[in-house]
Design a protein around this motif. Sequence first.
Motif, PDB file in Angstrom:
ATOM      1  N   ARG A  50      12.379  -2.513  -4.518  1.00 42.41           N
ATOM      2  CA  ARG A  50      10.979  -2.793  -4.194  1.00 42.41           C
ATOM      3  C   ARG A  50      10.808  -4.185  -3.590  1.00 42.41           C
ATOM      4  O   ARG A  50      10.004  -4.381  -2.674  1.00 42.41           O
ATOM      5  N   ASP A  95       0.836  -1.198   0.000  1.00 39.59           N
ATOM      6  CA  ASP A  95       0.000   0.000   0.000  1.00 39.59           C
ATOM      7  C   ASP A  95       0.873   1.251   0.000  1.00 39.59           C
ATOM      8  O   ASP A  95       0.621   2.214  -0.738  1.00 39.59           O
ATOM      9  N   TRP A 139       3.867   1.559  -1.149  1.00 45.11           N
ATOM     10  CA  TRP A 139       4.551   1.707  -2.437  1.00 45.11           C
ATOM     11  C   TRP A 139       3.641   2.375  -3.471  1.00 45.11           C
ATOM     12  O   TRP A 139       4.120   3.139  -4.318  1.00 45.11           O
ATOM     13  N   GLU A 140       2.352   2.099  -3.386  1.00 38.35           N
ATOM     14  CA  GLU A 140       1.411   2.692  -4.334  1.00 38.35           C
ATOM     15  C   GLU A 140       1.258   4.196  -4.123  1.00 38.35           C
ATOM     16  O   GLU A 140       0.799   4.908  -5.019  1.00 38.35           O
ATOM     17  N   ARG A 141       1.638   4.693  -2.956  1.00 34.13           N
ATOM     18  CA  ARG A 141       1.455   6.114  -2.642  1.00 34.13           C
ATOM     19  C   ARG A 141       2.700   6.960  -2.923  1.00 34.13           C
ATOM     20  O   ARG A 141       2.677   8.177  -2.725  1.00 34.13           O
TER      21      ARG A 141
END
Length: 282
Positions: free
Chosen positions: A148, A131, A133-135
């Motif tokens: 990552r 979550d 990483w998506e931001r």
Amino acid sequence: MSGSSTSPAHRLVRPAPRPVGRPALRSVPALPAGASDDLQAEVAVLTELLEVADQSLRRAEEETVSLTEQLQVVQAERDAELEDHLGTLGELERARAEGDALREALLRQGRYEEVAAAAEAPAGLPTSFADLWERLGTLVHVRVTADRRITLALDEQAEARTWAAKAWSGLAALESYAAHRKDGFAGGFHQFCRNPPTGARVYPVSQVAMTETSATMAAYGQERIFPALEGTEAEMQAHLKLAPRGNVCPRVHFLDDVAGKGASGVVVVGYVGPHLRNKRTS
């Protein structure tokens, strides 16, 4: 025939004289067959049982000492976590008080639309590193070049949700620092967290380390070289602590490249993952 001669058949044999002194010993009655071996075997068994019992007692004492030490370690970890949570709560209360003061100031000035816009619920804290990483695209002054795969592997740990939330808070603090630095704040990130300007988002200063020890860098300095911008690499000693203790004890390593000659104007985060080796943990 001579009268002095005697026949061997009639020769007298005198009995041998009995020894004078200690009387003759009576013979000791023999033990029943096998009795002595059985007794020795029983003694051997009892001795072995005593040795086993003694070893068990020693092991129990050692286990008691070990459990006591483990309990002390767990208690120390819980105390550190409690201190961490109290520090975070203190920062939250301070930010809330500042927000209330700013809201009241805006209302007194009649800026109702700005107050209404600020009241819209922002996105909550991430519940995982996936979550988080998506931001990353929402960050303006922070660039994450970390691997990552290493970061997302933290989601396999039981404490991942807490760590992800703290990591995001740390990234938000770095974002706030970079913005304030460009607006004239004089000082590094540690000073920013210790004495923050009004409206700043900070990270608990006790969990900010700007350098590693010389011994650690001499032995494991190569482990602290991470990808930077435009295909380059840079040494990143500065880091945020996501957990005070433990086997994983994640860290966020970063490079302050906001200001200075030739600076990129951003904070580069080159690593988000388990604690790297140092002279105390190796």
